[in-house]
Write an enzyme that holds these catalytic residues in place. Structure first.
Site, PDB file in Angstrom:
ATOM      1  N   ARG A  81       0.840  13.664  12.502  1.00  0.00           N
ATOM      2  CA  ARG A  81       0.609  12.828  13.468  1.00  0.00           C
ATOM      3  C   ARG A  81       2.605  13.179  14.330  1.00  0.00           C
ATOM      4  NH1 ARG A  81      -3.615  11.491  13.109  1.00  0.00           N
ATOM      5  NH2 ARG A  81      -4.472   9.692  11.905  1.00  0.00           N
ATOM      6  N   ASP A 113       1.350   5.944   9.305  1.00  0.00           N
ATOM      7  CA  ASP A 113       1.056   6.363  10.552  1.00  0.00           C
ATOM      8  C   ASP A 113       1.968   5.761  11.633  1.00  0.00           C
ATOM      9  OD1 ASP A 113      -0.306   8.360   9.893  1.00  0.00           O
ATOM     10  OD2 ASP A 113      -2.408   7.868  10.122  1.00  0.00           O
ATOM     11  N   ASP A 133     -10.955   1.937  15.124  1.00  0.00           N
ATOM     12  CA  ASP A 133      -9.963   1.370  15.560  1.00  0.00           C
ATOM     13  C   ASP A 133      -9.904   1.842  17.283  1.00  0.00           C
ATOM     14  OD1 ASP A 133     -10.231   1.086  12.906  1.00  0.00           O
ATOM     15  OD2 ASP A 133      -7.422   1.470  12.448  1.00  0.00           O
ATOM     16  N   SER A 173     -12.871   5.363   6.489  1.00  0.00           N
ATOM     17  CA  SER A 173     -12.411   6.022   7.704  1.00  0.00           C
ATOM     18  C   SER A 173     -11.766   7.424   7.736  1.00  0.00           C
ATOM     19  CB  SER A 173     -11.268   5.229   7.622  1.00  0.00           C
ATOM     20  OG  SER A 173     -10.087   5.526   8.445  1.00  0.00           O
TER      21      SER A 173
END
Length: 405
Positions: free
Chosen positions: A98, A127, A18, A181
């Site tokens: 995060r 996220d 990504d 992922s």
């Protein structure tokens, strides 16, 4: 969108599919300088070769920042003091990473005089919220580029992006054979997407990186002692270690016993159910050890009050409200409960399981003389007559009403 002007942008960059595609796309779309930023939060050798890759993909520079101690001390440990678990299973390894990444991203944007930040989170996930709520609290004037939510973003999914990466000769660690992922840090590895979107399908055993399977774990149990001071783990088997090293050592020990694998269909903040597979070996045993020491040291009502707030605290972390005033207020309460949580827990690890084998504390509220069935120890059992009689007043009243009706 045609009038958007960006001079310099800081992209949260992992080198995965990504963010690799996003880096190149932002560079072409806005014609701006892109600074790639990678936070080292314990993802191991994933940072190797990242600078060459980022520069070839279009970044003006790559800034790799070692956040391991900061991440463990300022984010993971406070969360662990609260025993935070989301929906009964998830120990929040990605969720807590995060805000740590985003806080440093804001600092770098200020240092580099950037006018924008960007992330690779999708419009369906959590996220995006975690990054952008942190930006909102710490740097509300920065522009935010979230490619997955833009109308001019040309990719529909990972298959399109993989084709684009191949076309642009951008190396990415994803193949058609293993199209899922993966996100790693010192707390855990999460796996989602691709073949894992079928909740009936068992994950491949060779997918896991931090743990062996329970079947392949040693046939002999291992005992480990974890010491706590003020609610934080400070030593393992008598060896005092810094916060990040505590987690890393716990990972090593628990991982070889197959501890910490979770397969969960969870409720995302945006309202979608998603399937996530996690392996969180070290924090799993730290969680059990912390609970064991708390059993001795926390007053009953204090423990029950704190435990009643765990779901709310976990939601704040999961939803992205780490820098919210309500989380900070709740943290103050949690931390106050932890002042006397000091002691040692002994755990037994075997074939994916964790058992409390012993606990001790200089602040123990446990009195064996009172608890013993063998001696009175200053406790008059007859006192329980009045206690039980008063506790049953309302129940006897209900019984009378039920009989009369």
């Amino acid at each position: 969108m045609a009038t958007e002007k960006i001079k310099k942008l800081v992209l949260a960059y992992s080198g995965g599919l990504d963010t690799s595609v996003i880096l190149r796309w932002i560079k072409d779309r806005f014609g701006c300088e892109v600074i790639a930023y990678c936070a080292d939060i314990g993802q191991g050798d994933e940072t190797q070769g990242l600078e060459e890759k980022a520069l070839k993909t279009g970044a003006s520079k790559l800034r790799i920042v070692d956040l391991r101690e900061e991440f463990a001390r300022d984010f993971v440990f406070p969360m662990m003091r609260a025993n935070a678990v989301y929906e009964g299973y998830y120990l929040l390894g990605t969720s807590i990473a995060r805000p740590a990444i985003a806080r440093k991203q804001v600092e770098i944007a200020c240092e580099e005089s950037a006018d924008a930040v960007a992330h690779g989170a999708t419009g369906k996930g959590n996220d995006q919220v975690r990054f952008e709520l942190t930006f909102a609290r710490l740097a509300p004037d920065l522009k935010i580029i979230a490619p997955w939510r833009r109308l001019d973003w040309p990719f529909k999914g990972r298959a399109d992006m993989l084709a684009y990466a191949n076309e642009k000769k951008i190396p990415v660690p994803v193949t058609a054979e293993k199209p899922y992922s993966m996100d790693r840090n010192m707390v855990h590895i999460s796996y989602e997407g691709g073949i894992l979107e079928d909740p009936w399908r068992e994950p491949y055993n060779d997918m896991f990186r931090m743990t062996v399977s329970a079947e392949d774990a040693p046939n002999k149990p291992e005992y480990v002692e974890i010491e706590y001071a003020g609610g934080n783990p400070v030593a393992i088997n008598g060896e005092r270690l810094a916060p990040a090293r505590i987690i890393e050592r716990a990972n090593e020990i628990a991982g070889r016993h197959g501890i910490g694998r979770v397969d969960l269909v969870e409720n995302r903040y945006v309202g979608i159910k998603s399937r996530g597979v996690y392996e969180t070996p070290g924090v799993t045993i730290l969680f059990h050890a912390h609970r064991a020491v708390e059993q001795l040291t926390l007053d009953r009502e204090v423990m029950h009050l704190r435990d009643s707030l765990i779901p709310r605290y976990a939601e704040m972390v999961y939803y992205g409200y780490w820098f919210s005033p309500e989380r900070e207020a709740l943290q103050a309460l949690v931390d106050d409960t932890q002042k006397n949580v000091s002691g040692v827990a002994r755990l037994k690890l075997f074939k994916g399981g964790v058992w409390i084998a012993g606990r001790k504390s200089p602040n123990s509220l446990y009195d064996p003389k009172i608890a013993s069935f063998e001696e009175a120890g200053g406790y008059n059992q007859a006192d329980a007559d009045g206690f039980i009689r008063l506790a049953g007043v309302r129940l006897r009243a209900l019984a009378r009403v039920s009989t009369e009706s």
